[in-house]
Design an enzyme around this catalytic site. Structure first.
Site, PDB file in Angstrom:
ATOM      1  N   CYS A   1      44.457  47.905  37.506  1.00  0.00           N
ATOM      2  CA  CYS A   1      44.608  46.832  38.499  1.00  0.00           C
ATOM      3  C   CYS A   1      44.338  45.470  37.848  1.00  0.00           C
ATOM      4  CB  CYS A   1      43.629  47.041  39.656  1.00  0.00           C
ATOM      5  SG  CYS A   1      44.193  48.316  40.808  1.00  0.00           S
TER       6      CYS A   1
ATOM      7  N   HIS B   1      42.685  42.527  43.027  1.00  0.00           N
ATOM      8  CA  HIS B   1      41.487  42.588  43.885  1.00  0.00           C
ATOM      9  C   HIS B   1      40.364  41.738  43.307  1.00  0.00           C
ATOM     10  CE1 HIS B   1      39.376  45.393  41.159  1.00  0.00           C
ATOM     11  NE2 HIS B   1      40.516  46.060  41.050  1.00  0.00           N
TER      12      HIS B   1
END
Length: 236
Positions: A211, A195
């Site tokens: 992440c 992201h």
């Protein structure tokens, strides 16, 4: 005397200036196999990667692409599926203002090779590959204490301006507390993905909860290139 590669580099830059991009790229490729580029290696690699991206996003024919002749009934969504690419890339590389601007007889540039991603946790680097050829390397942030899982995953969902589901609360995209940035590329391992970020200073560090975090402009570029189903290999 200056090393031989310096004159080669000059030649590559001249060709790039004249927009002879394929021949310039060939010289950059051979340059990057040379020993002894020293401090200039990073600069040469950057110019080579910029050229790669320019070619991918341009209508120019390349060895990695082919041309599809539009027939009645074709649409970008079906063509993206057929060629394992994205509508965004078809639009950008064919200079299409909208997805409806295709007509029978048009020749559309489509990629021949599938993209995949390789993430090196130790180095906080993400490599974009076309087939087995590295195209561009991005700096990323990965998990603290090795929390980014190692293995092979697939991108299964893609979101623009994602909301963030954090500790049971939904954080809207425009909230400064939403750390997901402008794009989300979710893995087939729940809760993990690639992201953007509202914390650009964290890039290059082991600073996430697991992440993979990228600069917004770079995750947007990647988002336009990689379709759902893209393979992601995470290395230690």
């Amino acid at each position: 005397a200056p090393p031989l590669w310096e004159s080669q580099l000059e030649k590559a830059r001249e060709l790039a200036k004249k927009e002879d991009d394929l021949n310039a790229r060939e010289i950059y490729e051979s340059l990057l196999e040379e020993e002894g580029l020293g401090e200039q290696e990073g600069e040469i690699r950057q110019e080579y990667e910029d050229l790669n991206m320019k070619l991918i996003f341009s209508p120019q024919a390349t060895p990695e692409s082919l041309f599809h002749e539009v027939v009645p009934g074709d649409n970008l969504s079906a063509l993206a599926k057929k060629y394992g690419t994205t509508i965004s890339l078809l639009k950008k590389s064919n200079r299409l203002e909208s997805a409806d601007n295709i007509y029978a007889g048009n020749k559309l540039k489509v990629p021949k090779k599938h993209f995949s991603l390789r993430i090196k946790k130790q180095e906080n680097k993400l490599v974009l590959l076309a087939g087995d050829q590295p195209v561009k390397t991005y700096s990323v942030a990965t998990g603290e204490d090795g929390s980014t899982p190692v293995g092979t995953f697939a991108i299964v969902n893609k979101l623009e301006n994602p909301t963030w589901d954090h500790a049971g609360a939904i954080v809207p995209p425009d909230s400064p507390k939403n750390i997901l940035g402008s794009r989300w590329l979710g893995f087939d391992k729940k809760g993990y993905g690639i992201h953007g970020t509202t914390l650009p200073e964290s890039i290059g560090h082991h600073s996430t909860s697991g992440c993979v975090r990228m600069l917004n402009n770079e995750v947007e570029e990647l988002y336009d290139l990689v379709p759902s189903g893209t393979k992601v290999t995470v290395l230690p």
